[in-house]
Design an enzyme around this catalytic site. Structure first.
Site, PDB file in Angstrom:
ATOM      1  N   ARG A 244       0.865  -1.227  -0.071  1.00 16.31           N
ATOM      2  CA  ARG A 244       0.022  -0.074   0.108  1.00 16.31           C
ATOM      3  C   ARG A 244       0.943   1.153   0.022  1.00 16.31           C
ATOM      4  O   ARG A 244       2.013   1.356   0.706  1.00 16.31           O
ATOM      5  CB  ARG A 244      -0.892   0.072   1.250  1.00 16.31           C
ATOM      6  CG  ARG A 244      -1.902  -0.692   1.170  1.00 16.31           C
ATOM      7  CD  ARG A 244      -3.038  -0.536   0.119  1.00 16.31           C
ATOM      8  NE  ARG A 244      -4.159  -1.187  -0.142  1.00 16.31           N
ATOM      9  CZ  ARG A 244      -4.677  -2.324  -0.634  1.00 16.31           C
ATOM     10  NH1 ARG A 244      -3.702  -2.722  -1.565  1.00 16.31           N
ATOM     11  NH2 ARG A 244      -5.860  -2.888  -0.681  1.00 16.31           N
ATOM     12  N   GLU A 273      -3.654   7.738  -4.742  1.00 14.25           N
ATOM     13  CA  GLU A 273      -3.907   6.977  -6.098  1.00 14.25           C
ATOM     14  C   GLU A 273      -4.677   7.729  -6.936  1.00 14.25           C
ATOM     15  O   GLU A 273      -5.979   7.638  -6.623  1.00 14.25           O
ATOM     16  CB  GLU A 273      -3.954   5.321  -6.043  1.00 14.25           C
ATOM     17  CG  GLU A 273      -2.862   4.987  -5.563  1.00 14.25           C
ATOM     18  CD  GLU A 273      -3.075   3.375  -5.312  1.00 14.25           C
ATOM     19  OE1 GLU A 273      -1.943   2.585  -4.985  1.00 14.25           O
ATOM     20  OE2 GLU A 273      -4.167   2.955  -5.527  1.00 14.25           O
ATOM     21  N   HIS A 292      -1.349   0.488  -9.900  1.00 14.26           N
ATOM     22  CA  HIS A 292      -1.685  -0.462  -9.039  1.00 14.26           C
ATOM     23  C   HIS A 292      -2.625  -1.615  -9.693  1.00 14.26           C
ATOM     24  O   HIS A 292      -3.701  -1.618  -9.596  1.00 14.26           O
ATOM     25  CB  HIS A 292      -3.068   0.227  -7.929  1.00 14.26           C
ATOM     26  CG  HIS A 292      -3.271  -0.312  -6.694  1.00 14.26           C
ATOM     27  ND1 HIS A 292      -3.568  -0.008  -5.635  1.00 14.26           N
ATOM     28  CD2 HIS A 292      -3.206  -1.581  -6.457  1.00 14.26           C
ATOM     29  CE1 HIS A 292      -4.060  -0.790  -4.582  1.00 14.26           C
ATOM     30  NE2 HIS A 292      -3.432  -2.004  -5.111  1.00 14.26           N
TER      31      HIS A 292
END
Length: 328
Positions: A244, A273, A292
């Site tokens: 993360r 993000e 991601h």
């Protein structure tokens, strides 16, 4: 005899940025009556009685006290993916609702992206591709060099299912493997991948050519890697984050990359993000950032939905839950 009504499953929407993938809708419809948030908000009184589960995809829909209070028959919130830092497990548990995730579906794809980032950074693949396709390129420089992964030392922080699968892959590259974990692996598991346990993070950071982060985001791992930790790493080392974004102090990472404290970084996750378009990390040449995509494969996303379905059915039928998240 009347056909039994399928239990209601609340989703954000079908398609769109955070909605359920259209290719997975039929799978969900086989078992549940799908209710989108838009439909629910239009007719709360009637639909609140039908909803027994919520399917979380891309951290949506947002679960808060107001929503929980409006769903009196809710039994389970099924998260698609492993990380549940976007869910208040204690709040949810206080309503008698279970939380599940999908750790089995994501381990291979996430381990793959970890290896891909390590190889791409070491061999400067993104930069090399830009050189190869640039209209300005007239020749390839003989002194344009990367680093070997084979035989290098990989330090894995977080040796759970994903971390262990990274180690399996790294073994095929004859890498020396160090690891740090809350609980030490069994001796036979260590021997199978040639991994050596480090009791202190300092030892791992100082010895590793590549440091890969594979931990859950918790209060204990928030900014786990900061200025001090980066300064302990070799100046030739690369930091890889597939966990993360908030596990790494971004300001400290910018400073380390700009000043040669470490050689490079490769991130599949950031905080937030996406990063703001003027963020200094986006201006550096010695970093690779991907959007991601650790679990973004056709196979993994399908397995995540299947695992979520199995979790929901287990809860609704009073069976053992394959992947329950216990509030910490």
């Amino acid at each position: 005899m009347a056909k039994q009504e399928r239990p209601g499953l609340l989703i954000l929407e079908i398609g769109g940025i955070c909605g359920v993938l259209e290719g997975h809708v039929e799978l969900l419809k086989k078992h549940f009556h799908l209710i989108t948030m838009k439909e629910f908000l239009k007719n709360k009184e009637r639909l609140s009685e039908k909803i027994k589960s919520v399917f979380i995809h891309e951290c949506r829909p947002v679960i808060d006290r107001e929503l929980l209070q409006s769903l009196p028959h809710l039994k389970v919130i099924a998260n698609s993916g492993v990380g549940v830092d976007h869910l208040d497990s204690k709040l949810i548990s206080s309503f008698g609702v279970k939380v599940t995730n999908t750790p089995h579906a994501v381990s291979d794809s996430t381990a793959d992206i970890g290896m891909a980032l390590m190889l791409a950074s070491a061999r400067r693949l993104v930069e090399g591709c830009q050189i190869a396709v640039s209209p300005q390129t007239e020749h390839f420089a003989a002194d344009w060099l990367g680093d070997e992964v084979t035989g290098a030392t990989l330090g894995i922080i977080g040796m759970g299912s994903i971390g262990y699968k990274v180690a399996k892959r790294a073994k095929a590259f004859d890498m020396k493997i160090l690891y740090l974990n809350r609980n030490r692996r069994k001796e036979e598991e260590e021997q199978a991948v040639g991994a050596r346990y480090c009791e202190k993070m300092e030892d791992l950071l100082q010895q590793s050519d590549f440091v890969m982060l594979v931990v859950n985001l918790t209060p204990q791992t928030h900014k786990l890697i900061g200025k001090r930790e980066l300064e302990l790493m070799k100046p030739t080392a690369t930091l890889i984050n597939i966990s993360r974004g908030a596990v790494v102090d971004h300001d400290a990472l910018v400073e380390a990359l700009q000043n040669g404290i470490i050689k490079a970084a490769a991130l599949d996750v950031t905080n937030p993000e996406p990063l703001p378009r003027d963020h200094p990390l986006l201006k550096l040449k010695n970093i690779i950032i991907t959007p991601h995509i650790g679990t973004a494969t056709v196979q993994a996303t399908r397995m995540m939905t299947e695992e979520a379905v199995a979790n929901i059915q287990a809860v609704l039928n009073g069976l053992p839950i394959p992947s329950e998240v216990i509030p910490q």
